[in-house]
Design an enzyme around this catalytic site. Structure first.
Site, PDB file in Angstrom:
ATOM      1  N   ASP A  53      -5.745   6.956   1.725  1.00 61.49           N
ATOM      2  CA  ASP A  53      -4.659   6.743   0.746  1.00 61.49           C
ATOM      3  C   ASP A  53      -5.106   5.777  -0.348  1.00 61.49           C
ATOM      4  OD1 ASP A  53      -2.231   7.055  -0.491  1.00 61.49           O
ATOM      5  OD2 ASP A  53      -1.059   5.999   1.019  1.00 61.49           O
ATOM      6  N   LYS A  54      -4.309   5.748  -1.390  1.00 60.64           N
ATOM      7  CA  LYS A  54      -4.596   4.900  -2.558  1.00 60.64           C
ATOM      8  C   LYS A  54      -3.301   4.215  -2.985  1.00 60.64           C
ATOM      9  CE  LYS A  54      -4.094   5.423  -7.350  1.00 60.64           C
ATOM     10  NZ  LYS A  54      -2.972   5.919  -8.136  1.00 60.64           N
ATOM     11  N   HIS A  55      -3.446   2.997  -3.520  1.00 61.19           N
ATOM     12  CA  HIS A  55      -2.284   2.315  -4.104  1.00 61.19           C
ATOM     13  C   HIS A  55      -2.672   1.788  -5.482  1.00 61.19           C
ATOM     14  CE1 HIS A  55       1.373  -0.084  -4.367  1.00 61.19           C
ATOM     15  NE2 HIS A  55       0.609  -1.022  -4.888  1.00 61.19           N
ATOM     16  N   SER A  56      -1.763   1.936  -6.426  1.00 65.48           N
ATOM     17  CA  SER A  56      -1.988   1.354  -7.757  1.00 65.48           C
ATOM     18  C   SER A  56      -0.911   0.312  -8.000  1.00 65.48           C
ATOM     19  CB  SER A  56      -1.893   2.448  -8.814  1.00 65.48           C
ATOM     20  OG  SER A  56      -1.687   1.873 -10.086  1.00 65.48           O
TER      21      SER A  56
ATOM     22  N   THR B  58       5.210   7.665  -9.683  1.00 67.46           N
ATOM     23  CA  THR B  58       4.621   8.950  -9.283  1.00 67.46           C
ATOM     24  C   THR B  58       5.701   9.962  -8.872  1.00 67.46           C
ATOM     25  OG1 THR B  58       2.611   7.847  -8.625  1.00 67.46           O
ATOM     26  CG2 THR B  58       3.020   9.968  -7.594  1.00 67.46           C
TER      27      THR B  58
ATOM     28  N   ARG C  20      13.501 -11.083  -1.895  1.00 68.40           N
ATOM     29  CA  ARG C  20      12.576 -11.684  -2.870  1.00 68.40           C
ATOM     30  C   ARG C  20      13.045 -11.412  -4.293  1.00 68.40           C
ATOM     31  NH1 ARG C  20       7.365  -8.753  -1.696  1.00 68.40           N
ATOM     32  NH2 ARG C  20       6.604  -9.827  -3.533  1.00 68.40           N
TER      33      ARG C  20
ATOM     34  N   SER D 134       3.468  -7.015   1.459  1.00 67.72           N
ATOM     35  CA  SER D 134       4.436  -5.961   1.142  1.00 67.72           C
ATOM     36  C   SER D 134       3.717  -4.631   0.886  1.00 67.72           C
ATOM     37  CB  SER D 134       5.232  -6.402  -0.096  1.00 67.72           C
ATOM     38  OG  SER D 134       5.996  -5.352  -0.591  1.00 67.72           O
TER      39      SER D 134
ATOM     40  N   LYS E 193       3.195  -1.296   4.235  1.00 74.37           N
ATOM     41  CA  LYS E 193       3.667   0.089   4.126  1.00 74.37           C
ATOM     42  C   LYS E 193       2.490   1.060   4.207  1.00 74.37           C
ATOM     43  CE  LYS E 193       5.732  -1.360   0.487  1.00 74.37           C
ATOM     44  NZ  LYS E 193       6.505  -1.821  -0.647  1.00 74.37           N
ATOM     45  N   LYS E 194       1.400   0.730   3.516  1.00 74.41           N
ATOM     46  CA  LYS E 194       0.236   1.630   3.514  1.00 74.41           C
ATOM     47  C   LYS E 194      -0.388   1.694   4.905  1.00 74.41           C
ATOM     48  CE  LYS E 194       0.161   3.179  -0.635  1.00 74.41           C
ATOM     49  NZ  LYS E 194       0.310   4.614  -0.867  1.00 74.41           N
TER      50      LYS E 194
END
Ligand code: URA
Length: 443
Positions: free
Chosen positions: A84-87, A124, A172, A187, A191-192
């Site tokens: 997976d990827k996160h931006s 996305t 927060r 955070s 999740k990832k």
């Protein structure tokens, strides 16, 4: 606090005294958050305490793992690595739409849990939902089925994954504690990591359209993310990438899908989209052991794009998520447009020297392409296209951009803001580098 029964008050008193919390206390607090046993007041005090007494790297790993374990963690039975990827988000950042199917075409499995637009940044899920019928809200079971069948599924978050984050994030937001590297890291990664990926890649943006506009803070976040994900056992690389201008030449939901489709079908490749997809994908294929070098990984991604296999995977995913079954052949007809289209020219001829990218994102939001309130409905057809990049020459025969609006009045407002967002100078200049640094696991 060895030997003492843990409770929220005792942990918060430790934080108030500026004492570093140990893994046991962090784990207890995150688990209690996930079970709904912590009040908002206690969660707010915890978040503030972490801001005032930052964690060390072991503490960050402990908090992240505890938040990951506050809900379900996925299990997989697929014949390739789960990636997976996160931006961290930006304007015109539609890389996920190209990267997930490209990885799937290389034999990986990509359960990509994504977000909606936040502030000036596009989301996305909002982009994909510009495709008629695409529904990103599916159960975890269905997401896993689609991932196993197609190789990728881009879906919305589930309440069952990392529930401690959902609670803490909400608190927060209203206690001025969003802006903490420890809390952002825990955070994003909780999740990832709950998806149980075998490798992760992070795209941390820097520049006027990024959440962290200055390089030093973006780099500090990237390092914390990479150290924590690797410390939690997930091989992870981060790229620090430019967001001093939009990534592609469009900003807006359907308009960005068009640009992705032009690249995937090779009918109009956007260089920056291609390059970033190759670099992020190459890092993932290498970190998961699918290739021996990053460069080889990048070559595999390039082949998946140029052969049309990534486009086919995208089409399969769209159909599985409820969209048209002929999207790859008929995407131009299937995507919505806007009733007003207007080219905007600069006041004087010259070269683009600077872009207020955040302002461009805000223009799209105000055109109806994002939300000013959580309940707002998005107009998927509006936005900006043909955006000129830094160093490009503009004048009476080369516009700054085209506005896609729902009315002439909205196009008028967008035009003023668009002209103000661009600085035009007399001298030619080089465009900024796209990839500023790579931060790998041993950083
Ligand atoms: N994205 C997240 O998921 N969490 C944060 O804290 C910031 C960005």
């Amino acid at each position: 606090m060895a030997g003492t029964a843990l409770d929220a008050r005792a942990i918060l008193s430790q934080l108030r005294a500026g004492t570093q919390l140990g893994p046991e206390a962090l784990n207890w607090f995150a688990q209690a958050l996930g079970r709904g046993e912590i009040s908002d007041a206690q969660a707010g005090a915890f978040a503030m305490g972490i801001c005032r007494a930052p964690l060390d790297s072991a503490g960050r790993v402990a908090l992240t793992c505890a938040m990951r374990d506050s809900g379900k963690t996925l299990q997989w039975d697929v014949p390739g690595p789960v990636l997976d990827k996160h931006s961290t988000g930006g304007v015109g950042d539609c890389v996920s739409l190209a990267l997930a199917p490209a990885l799937a075409a290389c034999g990986a499995y990509v359960p990509m849990i994504s977000g909606r637009g936040l502030g000036h940044t596009g989301g996305t899920l909002d982009k994909l939902e510009a495709i008629p019928g695409y529904r990103s809200e599916v159960s975890l079971e269905r997401m896993q089925q689609i991932t196993a069948q197609v190789g990728c599924a881009i879906v919305s978050a589930s309440d069952d994954l990392a529930p401690a984050d959902k609670l803490l994030y909400g608190v927060r937001d209203v206690t001025g504690t969003v802006d903490s590297i420890d809390l952002i890291t825990a955070s994003i990664l909780s999740k990832k990591l709950a998806e149980a990926p075998e490798a992760l890649v992070l795209d941390v943006k820097v520049g006027s359209g990024a959440i962290m506009p200055d390089r030093a803070s973006a780099e500090a976040l990237a390092r914390a993310l990479v150290q924590t994900a690797n410390g939690a056992g997930c091989p992870t690389t981060a790229l620090l990438t430019d967001m001093s201008q939009p990534l592609v030449t469009a900003a807006g939901n359907a308009l960005e899908v068009i640009e992705v489709m032009e690249t995937l079908t090779m009918t109009g490749v956007t260089h920056a989209l291609w390059e970033l997809t190759v670099q992020l994908g190459g890092a993932l294929l290498f970190d998961s052991g699918m290739t021996v070098t990053r460069e080889q990984g990048g070559e595999e991604i390039s082949k998946a794009l140029s052969s049309g296999r990534a486009a086919e995977k995208f089409g399969e995913m769209v159909a599985a998520m409820g969209g048209p079954t002929d999207f790859i052949e008929r995407w131009r007809d299937r995507l919505p447009g806007a009733s007003v289209q207007r080219l905007v020219f600069p006041e004087q001829k010259g070269f683009i020297s600077q872009v207020d990218t955040r302002a461009l994102g805000e223009i799209v939001v105000h055109l109806g392409g994002g939300r000013l309130r959580g309940s707002d409905r998005i107009n998927p057809g509006v936005g900006l296209s043909q955006l000129a990049g830094i160093g490009e020459e503009v004048g009476q025969d080369r516009p700054i951009a085209m506005i896609h609006a729902a009315s002439q009045a909205e196009a008028d407002r967008a035009e003023d803001a668009l002209v103000a967002a661009y600085s035009v100078g007399p001298l030619p200049l080089d465009p900024p580098d796209l990839i500023l640094a790579q931060i790998a696991g041993d950083a």
